[in-house]
Enzyme design. Structure first.
Site, mmCIF file in Angstrom:
data_model
loop_
_atom_site.group_PDB
_atom_site.id
_atom_site.type_symbol
_atom_site.label_atom_id
_atom_site.label_comp_id
_atom_site.label_asym_id
_atom_site.label_seq_id
_atom_site.Cartn_x
_atom_site.Cartn_y
_atom_site.Cartn_z
ATOM 1 N N LYS A 1 -2.823 5.948 -4.312
ATOM 2 C CA LYS A 1 -3.889 6.905 -4.005
ATOM 3 C C LYS A 1 -3.600 8.258 -4.651
ATOM 4 C CE LYS A 1 -3.682 4.839 0.629
ATOM 5 N NZ LYS A 1 -2.248 4.467 0.612
ATOM 6 N N HIS B 1 -7.363 9.674 -1.520
ATOM 7 C CA HIS B 1 -6.631 9.614 -0.253
ATOM 8 C C HIS B 1 -7.432 10.227 0.904
ATOM 9 C CE1 HIS B 1 -2.212 9.263 1.215
ATOM 10 N NE2 HIS B 1 -3.047 9.003 2.183
ATOM 11 N N ASP C 1 0.841 -1.199 0.000
ATOM 12 C CA ASP C 1 0.000 0.000 0.000
ATOM 13 C C ASP C 1 0.874 1.246 0.000
ATOM 14 O OD1 ASP C 1 -3.006 1.026 0.822
ATOM 15 O OD2 ASP C 1 -1.433 2.291 1.670
ATOM 16 N N TYR D 1 3.155 9.815 -0.585
ATOM 17 C CA TYR D 1 4.274 9.236 0.159
ATOM 18 C C TYR D 1 5.623 9.477 -0.530
ATOM 19 C CZ TYR D 1 0.542 6.469 2.406
ATOM 20 O OH TYR D 1 -0.593 6.063 3.066
#
Length: 276
Positions: free
Chosen positions: A78, A111, A48, A53
């Site tokens: 996401k 997200h 994930d 990120y």
């Protein structure tokens, strides 16, 4: 641990997802590559990540170098808040695929609802197109509360397969989970260990001692027995292995009830109405 030891949860679109995976929030690109390589070697088959990120490329490199068949690994990413909107989402998805080095992702999520922007319905319509084109096998949402889901369900065509939200013993989100379950939306738990803050809880320590396991394993087992998908994060190889080793024991009904009683509504993350 063999990959087939992890159960799969069936989704409302006919696909399925491994019930336990690896999250890589707050892991930089190079460390994500090392961490994912370790996880895949240990038997993880569910990864994930997210645009936000900044480590999709590292995740993709590790997957490509692993020797594991692409179709055996479930990959989620996401779209971030500042990329919401129909065209922006399509472009963001293209960038995510390129960084991951993939032709298709298994799951694409919004997200956060970012309600002040009021773009999540438009964003989701772009995701419906991506799904129809076969570039994302499933689509869903993250951090949606009941009122966000109600609007989305009323204004779009495809029911999200997953709502990924903070769920941990202090924040069990039972009403939200029940709303999703009634509509065949699976709940997936991020920050299942409350960023480590919960691991010294006396109730959890007592249960861990009874089973001769760690408190983290107790908490993850509780999630699994609740029927949740769970994505613990660690960059430490021993803890990555430990987090996967949660299928050889069961919590008793009394132990489960004791953990259920810890619900206080305390978040470790932000409230979804306050983000974006």
């Amino acid at each position: 641990m063999t990959p087939d030891a992890v159960p799969r949860i069936r989704l409302n679109d006919g696909n399925s997802i491994p019930q336990l995976g690896l999250g890589v929030y707050k892991v930089d690109d190079d460390e994500a590559e090392r961490t994912v390589a370790t996880a895949l070697e240990l038997g993880y088959r569910h990864l994930d990540t997210a645009e936000y990120y900044g480590n999709e490329a590292g995740v993709g490199r590790a997957l490509a170098a692993s020797g594991v068949d692409r179709d055996d690994v479930y990959v989620t990413t996401k779209v971030w808040n500042d990329q919401q909107g129909y065209d922006s989402t399509l472009h963001s998805f293209d960038r995510s695929l390129a960084k991951l080095g993939l032709d298709v992702v298994d799951l694409y999520l919004i997200h956060w609802p970012a309600p002040r922007q009021d773009l999540y319905v438009e964003t989701y319509r772009a995701m419906e197109r991506i799904r129809q084109e076969g570039r994302a096998r499933s689509i869903g949402v993250s951090n949606f509360q009941t009122h966000h889901l109600e609007r989305l369900l009323g204004e779009t065509d495809v029911v999200p397969v997953i709502n990924q939200v903070e769920v941990q013993p202090w924040l069990q989100q039972r009403e939200l989970r029940a709303f999703g379950e009634a509509r065949h939306i699976v709940t997936e738990a991020w920050s299942p260990l409350a960023r480590g803050r919960i691991l010294e809880d006396p109730v959890l320590l007592r249960i861990a001692s009874a089973h001769d396991i760690s408190t983290a394993q107790v908490v993850l087992r509780w999630h699994l027995q609740q029927g949740l998908v769970v994505i613990p994060k660690s960059v430490t190889p021993s803890r990555i292995a430990e987090n996967l080793d949660v299928f050889g024991f069961d919590l008793t009904p009394d132990e489960t009830a004791a953990i259920d009683a810890l619900d206080s509504g305390e978040r470790v993350g932000s409230h979804p109405d306050e983000v974006g």
